[in-house]
Design an enzyme around this catalytic site. Structure first.
Site, PDB file in Angstrom:
ATOM      1  N   ALA A 259      24.821 -16.595   0.051  1.00  0.00           N
ATOM      2  CA  ALA A 259      24.059 -17.704   0.627  1.00  0.00           C
ATOM      3  C   ALA A 259      23.139 -18.432  -0.352  1.00  0.00           C
ATOM      4  CB  ALA A 259      23.222 -17.185   1.793  1.00  0.00           C
ATOM      5  N   PRO A 261      21.361 -20.607  -3.192  1.00  0.00           N
ATOM      6  CA  PRO A 261      19.920 -20.716  -2.923  1.00  0.00           C
ATOM      7  C   PRO A 261      19.560 -21.184  -1.522  1.00  0.00           C
ATOM      8  CG  PRO A 261      20.641 -22.635  -4.124  1.00  0.00           C
ATOM      9  CD  PRO A 261      21.854 -21.754  -4.000  1.00  0.00           C
ATOM     10  N   GLY A 263      20.983 -23.881   0.496  1.00  0.00           N
ATOM     11  CA  GLY A 263      21.190 -25.238   0.984  1.00  0.00           C
ATOM     12  C   GLY A 263      22.142 -25.299   2.158  1.00  0.00           C
ATOM     13  N   LYS A 264      23.258 -24.595   2.060  1.00  0.00           N
ATOM     14  CA  LYS A 264      24.233 -24.608   3.154  1.00  0.00           C
ATOM     15  C   LYS A 264      23.718 -23.802   4.346  1.00  0.00           C
ATOM     16  CE  LYS A 264      28.054 -25.134  -0.118  1.00  0.00           C
ATOM     17  NZ  LYS A 264      27.237 -24.956  -1.335  1.00  0.00           N
ATOM     18  N   ASP A 280      23.155 -12.245   0.248  1.00  0.00           N
ATOM     19  CA  ASP A 280      23.331 -12.504  -1.178  1.00  0.00           C
ATOM     20  C   ASP A 280      23.029 -11.225  -1.943  1.00  0.00           C
ATOM     21  OD1 ASP A 280      23.726 -15.228  -2.830  1.00  0.00           O
ATOM     22  OD2 ASP A 280      22.614 -13.785  -4.037  1.00  0.00           O
ATOM     23  N   ASP A 309      26.151  -6.813  -1.214  1.00  0.00           N
ATOM     24  CA  ASP A 309      27.388  -7.325  -1.799  1.00  0.00           C
ATOM     25  C   ASP A 309      28.354  -7.705  -0.684  1.00  0.00           C
ATOM     26  OD1 ASP A 309      29.719  -7.829  -3.165  1.00  0.00           O
ATOM     27  OD2 ASP A 309      29.834  -5.878  -4.147  1.00  0.00           O
ATOM     28  N   ASP A 328      31.052 -19.096   0.723  1.00  0.00           N
ATOM     29  CA  ASP A 328      30.843 -19.954  -0.454  1.00  0.00           C
ATOM     30  C   ASP A 328      30.814 -19.023  -1.663  1.00  0.00           C
ATOM     31  OD1 ASP A 328      30.247 -22.001  -2.162  1.00  0.00           O
ATOM     32  OD2 ASP A 328      28.160 -22.204  -1.539  1.00  0.00           O
ATOM     33  N   CYS A 381      32.713 -24.437  -5.688  1.00  0.00           N
ATOM     34  CA  CYS A 381      32.408 -25.663  -6.436  1.00  0.00           C
ATOM     35  C   CYS A 381      33.227 -25.649  -7.721  1.00  0.00           C
ATOM     36  CB  CYS A 381      30.911 -25.796  -6.715  1.00  0.00           C
ATOM     37  SG  CYS A 381      30.163 -24.395  -7.567  1.00  0.00           S
TER      38      CYS A 381
END
Length: 435
Positions: A259, A261, A263-264, A280, A309, A328, A381
């Site tokens: 997750a 930083p 933003g999503k 995270d 994890d 993500d 990304c």
């Protein structure tokens, strides 16, 4: 100016030794950081060209990496100034200095640090020689792929193979500074209200996507109304697609894996009231998620932050399935090179296979956690197919019951929304699935 150049050279040195530019710049004194960042970003975008020139003029690489960094920084800045003299179009925001001023200040910078002091005459001689002999050197320099594209050769070859119709445009886009895009927090402001506030403050912006605003020019966040009040967040237009693609309804149980930083995570909570777990593996980065949610007014008893994890659910999962999962996953970040120009120099060809294997492990580990009828949104990304389309095709082969739903797939950088490179795949688990 010499201290700014020294600070920038130290940041470039960090990248040459394997440190991210963000980490290097974090060690720069606050007063010097803005200028050092602008100079270092320019050096990263022109590093291939500067390396080719340095190798031509100084075949033996200096043993002191700060000396090497100072040479590369100086060459990239000297070339920018000479191009401006010729009337050649410049990348927006390129620092421009007169040749004599630049060389003098770089020599002063070298003199001020014990590590580079013995090399000040070398730095002076190399830069002045390049200024004199540039016309004769340029043809052989520009014939090199490294100098022409300012990316490692393996990266250029990978894009040429993956995107035979687009690889040149992708490489060219990587050297253009990205726009600044905001995501409106619709729980606190409508987009129309925020746009009006920006216009009143003299900040030109235009709507983009469903809740985004793209600024005419980037600004420090503190200079934009509403940051402290949580009215908006900085988020690229392509990244904003995640919150729109995952089919959600209020009160769903949702997992945001990987997750940080945040933003999503925040975007999901701005759109719906959810029982959400933000996961995270990095405790420090998870603190940024908490800070972002607090600023946006999204912290609640139904939002849980877990440091664990994602590939090892046995260590953290409570056994209750999730209605939706956002995966993500970690990647090479090859799609966000505009924002992080050091990435291309830090990655190695073998990193693509390594991250692809990690992504497969995470996706396979999360799939059993999804409730029948639920959706998993896979996101990276990256612009390398091994981390996108090839990854999803392999996942579907391993999980024949998985149903692929409509999603953008590969988004190349600098497209219609001027966003970063991203990949999205939406996968649904059938209602009759057993887990």
């Amino acid at each position: 100016m010499s201290q700014q150049l020294l600070a920038a050279a130290q940041a470039v040195r960090g990248v040459l030794t394997g440190q991210s530019l963000s980490e290097s710049l974090a060690q720069t004194p606050g007063a010097l950081r803005p200028a050092a960042q602008a100079l270092a970003f320019h050096a990263m975008r022109q590093l291939g060209f500067a390396q080719a020139v340095r190798a031509q003029l100084v075949p033996r690489r200096p043993s002191e990496r700060l000396t090497e960094a100072m040479l590369l920084l100086g060459i990239s800045l000297l070339e920018a100034g000479l191009r401006q003299t010729e009337g050649t179009p410049q990348i927006p925001g390129t620092p421009i200095y007169a040749e004599h001023t630049l060389v003098h200040q770089l020599v002063q910078a070298a003199q001020s640090d014990r590590r580079t002091r013995p090399a000040k005459n070398l730095i002076n001689a190399v830069l002045r020689r390049y200024g004199r002999e540039r016309a004769a050197l340029l043809p052989q320099i520009q014939a090199q792929s490294l100098a022409r594209w300012n990316h490692p050769d393996w990266w250029v070859d990978a894009l040429r193979q993956a995107w035979p119709q687009h690889w040149q445009a992708i490489l060219q886009a990587a050297d253009q500074p990205p726009p600044m895009t905001l995501r409106v927090n619709v729980r606190r402001q409508s987009r129309a209200q925020l746009l009006a506030l920006l216009q009143t403050a003299g900040i030109a912006a235009a709507p983009i996507g469903s809740v985004g605003l793209i600024l005419e020019r980037p600004l420090p966040v503190r200079d934009i109304p509403g940051f402290a009040e949580g009215w908006w967040s900085v988020q690229d237009a392509s990244a904003q697609r995640a919150g729109e693609l995952l089919p959600l309804q209020d009160n769903m149980r949702v997992l945001d894996a990987c997750a940080a930083p945040g933003g999503k995570t925040a975007h999901l909570l701005e759109r719906h009231t959810l029982a959400l777990t933000a996961l995270d593996s990095d405790a420090a980065r998870l603190e940024r998620v908490a800070d972002n949610l607090q600023r946006l007014g999204l912290s609640s008893d139904t939002v849980h932050l877990r440091c664990a994890d994602a590939a090892a659910p046995a260590d953290w999962w409570d056994g209750q399935p999730y209605d939706a999962i956002l995966a993500d996953v970690p990647c090479t970040a090859s799609g966000v090179v505009r924002r992080h120009p050091d990435i291309r120099w830090l990655r190695r060809a073998e990193d693509v296979a390594r991250t692809a294997a990690l992504q497969a492990n995470i996706a396979d580990a999360l799939w059993p956690l999804l409730a029948p009828g639920g959706h998993l949104l896979y996101a990276t990304c990256s612009i390398f197919p091994q981390e996108g389309e090839s990854q999803i095709q392999a996942f579907l082969d391993r999980h024949p019951d998985a149903l692929r739903r409509a999603a953008p797939g590969q988004i190349l950088p600098g497209g219609v929304d001027q966003g970063d490179g991203f990949f999205y795949a939406l996968i649904r688990k059938p209602e009759n699935a057993r887990g």
